[in-house]
Design a protein around this motif. Structure first.
Motif, PDB file in Angstrom:
ATOM      1  N   ILE A   1       0.872  -1.173   0.000  1.00  0.00           N
ATOM      2  CA  ILE A   1       0.000   0.000   0.000  1.00  0.00           C
ATOM      3  C   ILE A   1       0.905   1.218   0.000  1.00  0.00           C
ATOM      4  O   ILE A   1       1.831   1.309   0.812  1.00  0.00           O
ATOM      5  N   SER A   2       0.662   2.140  -0.922  1.00  0.00           N
ATOM      6  CA  SER A   2       1.524   3.301  -1.043  1.00  0.00           C
ATOM      7  C   SER A   2       0.710   4.558  -1.290  1.00  0.00           C
ATOM      8  O   SER A   2      -0.239   4.554  -2.072  1.00  0.00           O
ATOM      9  N   SER A   3       1.088   5.628  -0.602  1.00  0.00           N
ATOM     10  CA  SER A   3       0.486   6.935  -0.856  1.00  0.00           C
ATOM     11  C   SER A   3       1.540   8.004  -0.602  1.00  0.00           C
ATOM     12  O   SER A   3       2.460   7.813   0.204  1.00  0.00           O
ATOM     13  N   ALA A   4       1.407   9.114  -1.299  1.00  0.00           N
ATOM     14  CA  ALA A   4       2.408  10.178  -1.217  1.00  0.00           C
ATOM     15  C   ALA A   4       2.572  10.697   0.209  1.00  0.00           C
ATOM     16  O   ALA A   4       3.683  10.943   0.662  1.00  0.00           O
TER      17      ALA A   4
ATOM     18  N   THR B   1       5.066   4.019   2.014  1.00  0.00           N
ATOM     19  CA  THR B   1       4.780   2.685   1.479  1.00  0.00           C
ATOM     20  C   THR B   1       4.887   1.651   2.588  1.00  0.00           C
ATOM     21  O   THR B   1       5.836   1.656   3.359  1.00  0.00           O
TER      22      THR B   1
END
Length: 73
Positions: A45-48, A52
């Motif tokens: 799962i990765s978001s800015a 991550t």
């Protein structure tokens, strides 16, 4: 980010390419293959804003999965 692309062989993210660190792009592909061979899974799962997170789940006992895959009783 296309998380699924991280599992393709010889793929490196743009951030990895720009970091200057060398790599072959086979790490997550290898981990996924090994996890699935033992009845497990890997999730990314990765978001800015949050970064991550990789989660690897493996069964405590992979023997039932291995026997079913081999066709053994």
């Amino acid at each position: 980010m296309d998380v699924e692309a991280l599992f393709r062989p010889y793929h490196r993210s743009m951030a990895a390419e720009q970091s200057g660190q060398h790599g072959w792009g086979i790490g997550l592909m290898t981990v996924r293959s090994m996890a699935e061979a033992h009845g497990g899974h890997i999730y990314v799962i990765s978001s800015a804003g949050a970064g991550t997170t990789s989660t690897l789940e493996l069964p405590l006992d992979s023997r039932p999965f291995v026997k079913a895959k081999d066709g053994a009783s």
